[in-house]
Design a protein around this motif. Structure first.
Motif, PDB file in Angstrom:
ATOM      1  N   ASN A  13      -0.025   7.008  -1.729  1.00  0.00           N
ATOM      2  CA  ASN A  13      -0.796   5.757  -1.839  1.00  0.00           C
ATOM      3  C   ASN A  13      -0.139   4.737  -2.763  1.00  0.00           C
ATOM      4  O   ASN A  13      -0.677   3.659  -2.978  1.00  0.00           O
ATOM      5  N   ASP A  14       1.010   5.069  -3.315  1.00  0.00           N
ATOM      6  CA  ASP A  14       1.802   4.126  -4.126  1.00  0.00           C
ATOM      7  C   ASP A  14       3.062   3.742  -3.356  1.00  0.00           C
ATOM      8  O   ASP A  14       4.055   4.476  -3.375  1.00  0.00           O
ATOM      9  N   PRO A  15       3.018   2.607  -2.636  1.00  0.00           N
ATOM     10  CA  PRO A  15       4.188   2.244  -1.810  1.00  0.00           C
ATOM     11  C   PRO A  15       5.351   1.682  -2.622  1.00  0.00           C
ATOM     12  O   PRO A  15       6.445   1.544  -2.105  1.00  0.00           O
ATOM     13  N   GLY A  16       5.100   1.379  -3.921  1.00  0.00           N
ATOM     14  CA  GLY A  16       6.113   0.650  -4.684  1.00  0.00           C
ATOM     15  C   GLY A  16       6.137  -0.781  -4.208  1.00  0.00           C
ATOM     16  O   GLY A  16       5.125  -1.299  -3.729  1.00  0.00           O
ATOM     17  N   ALA A  17       7.290  -1.415  -4.321  1.00  0.00           N
ATOM     18  CA  ALA A  17       7.398  -2.816  -3.893  1.00  0.00           C
ATOM     19  C   ALA A  17       7.412  -2.890  -2.370  1.00  0.00           C
ATOM     20  O   ALA A  17       8.005  -2.037  -1.703  1.00  0.00           O
ATOM     21  N   VAL A  18       6.745  -3.906  -1.850  1.00  0.00           N
ATOM     22  CA  VAL A  18       6.673  -4.105  -0.397  1.00  0.00           C
ATOM     23  C   VAL A  18       7.023  -5.553  -0.088  1.00  0.00           C
ATOM     24  O   VAL A  18       6.446  -6.472  -0.678  1.00  0.00           O
ATOM     25  N   ALA A  19       8.001  -5.761   0.783  1.00  0.00           N
ATOM     26  CA  ALA A  19       8.377  -7.116   1.206  1.00  0.00           C
ATOM     27  C   ALA A  19       9.322  -7.025   2.391  1.00  0.00           C
ATOM     28  O   ALA A  19       9.975  -5.992   2.601  1.00  0.00           O
ATOM     29  N   ASN A  20       9.384  -8.105   3.143  1.00  0.00           N
ATOM     30  CA  ASN A  20      10.335  -8.210   4.264  1.00  0.00           C
ATOM     31  C   ASN A  20      10.229  -7.043   5.239  1.00  0.00           C
ATOM     32  O   ASN A  20      11.237  -6.605   5.812  1.00  0.00           O
ATOM     33  N   GLY A  21       9.030  -6.527   5.405  1.00  0.00           N
ATOM     34  CA  GLY A  21       8.836  -5.414   6.334  1.00  0.00           C
ATOM     35  C   GLY A  21       9.333  -4.086   5.808  1.00  0.00           C
ATOM     36  O   GLY A  21       9.399  -3.105   6.558  1.00  0.00           O
ATOM     37  N   LEU A  22       9.683  -4.044   4.529  1.00  0.00           N
ATOM     38  CA  LEU A  22      10.216  -2.817   3.924  1.00  0.00           C
ATOM     39  C   LEU A  22       9.249  -2.291   2.863  1.00  0.00           C
ATOM     40  O   LEU A  22       8.575  -3.075   2.194  1.00  0.00           O
ATOM     41  N   LYS A  23       9.218  -0.962   2.713  1.00  0.00           N
ATOM     42  CA  LYS A  23       8.445  -0.338   1.640  1.00  0.00           C
ATOM     43  C   LYS A  23       9.395   0.430   0.739  1.00  0.00           C
ATOM     44  O   LYS A  23      10.188   1.254   1.206  1.00  0.00           O
ATOM     45  N   GLU A  24       9.273   0.193  -0.563  1.00  0.00           N
ATOM     46  CA  GLU A  24      10.157   0.872  -1.514  1.00  0.00           C
ATOM     47  C   GLU A  24      10.096   2.393  -1.360  1.00  0.00           C
ATOM     48  O   GLU A  24      11.119   3.065  -1.376  1.00  0.00           O
ATOM     49  N   LYS A  25       8.881   2.944  -1.188  1.00  0.00           N
ATOM     50  CA  LYS A  25       8.734   4.406  -1.134  1.00  0.00           C
ATOM     51  C   LYS A  25       9.520   5.023   0.025  1.00  0.00           C
ATOM     52  O   LYS A  25       9.979   6.160  -0.075  1.00  0.00           O
TER      53      LYS A  25
END
Ligand SMILES: [Zn+2]
Length: 230
Positions: A13-25
């Motif tokens: 439930n912690d995706p980290g940073a999310v942007a540009n259609g990408l998830k850090e996790k």
């Protein structure tokens, strides 16, 4: 036996940073698994990941796992966010061993070499929980910015993620004097040159796609446009 603990940042439930259609996790897990796969070619090494699936672990749990296992080195893999571009690495900003500093120097240098063209934001120190709570030398890598368009387009490339992983492994090889297994280099791993001077890596020649990706990354690093054909 060198024990390397790899911690893919975030998860569940912690995706980290999310942007540009990408998830850090998701990126951190991919990179960590690529590091693990490449390390399979070395002898006298044992590798453990804090997570191999999309699950949540607290920062203390990550450090505790590495401490309980008796890891020789702890690597936490992250993707940056918040305005910026490039690569930076962190060690704890309190008391650290000289080995911690030496390992950061070589890891940072080898990762930058493997992802040439990326801005070097420098070797940094911070009071991050996983760095503070781990008993062994530890590093945290911030591999480009998920919210920077150029960085994000690189992070969308699987071969670029392989280059990031390759840099981590080159750093580990130098830091710990790792040696490859005798049978690690199949003779078929030599790329054939076409008359257009494009080196094509045929995936069928490899038992494992990861090997092809690694070779492609190595070639790209040397300035050859390398493609992995299906
Ligand atoms: Zn993170």
């Amino acid at each position: 036996m060198v024990k390397i603990f790899i911690d893919p940042g975030h998860g569940g439930n912690d995706p980290g940073a999310v942007a540009n259609g990408l998830k850090e996790k998701e990126l951190t897990l991919k990179i960590a698994k690529k590091i693990q796969s490449l390390l399979g070619e070395y002898q006298n090494i044992s590798v453990k990941l804090s997570r191999t699936t999309d699950v949540y672990l607290s920062l203390s749990e990550r450090a505790n796992l590495a401490n309980a296992w008796g890891a020789d080195y702890f690597i936490s893999v992250h993707i940056n966010a918040g305005g910026g571009t490039g690569f930076e690495s962190y060690i704890y900003n309190g008391n650290v061993s000289s080995a911690t500093i030496a390992y950061q120097n070589v890891m940072h240098q080898e990762i930058m070499k493997a992802i040439s063209g990326v801005k070097d934001r420098g070797k940094k120190r911070a009071n991050y929980a996983v760095l503070r709570k781990t008993k062994m030398p530890a590093i945290l890598t911030e591999n480009l910015f998920i919210d920077h368009s150029t960085d994000a387009s690189k992070l969308k490339s699987d071969s670029f993620l392989s280059q990031i992983a390759f840099g981590h492994v080159q750093g580990l090889e130098k830091a710990f004097g790792l040696k490859k297994k005798a049978a690690a280099k199949p003779s078929s791993a030599k790329p054939a040159a076409s008359n257009q001077k494009v080196y094509r890596v045929q995936v069928g020649a490899f038992a494992d796609r990861k090997n092809a990706e690694k070779l492609a990354a190595e070639l790209k690093k040397k300035g050859y446009p390398a493609f992995i054909t299906k």
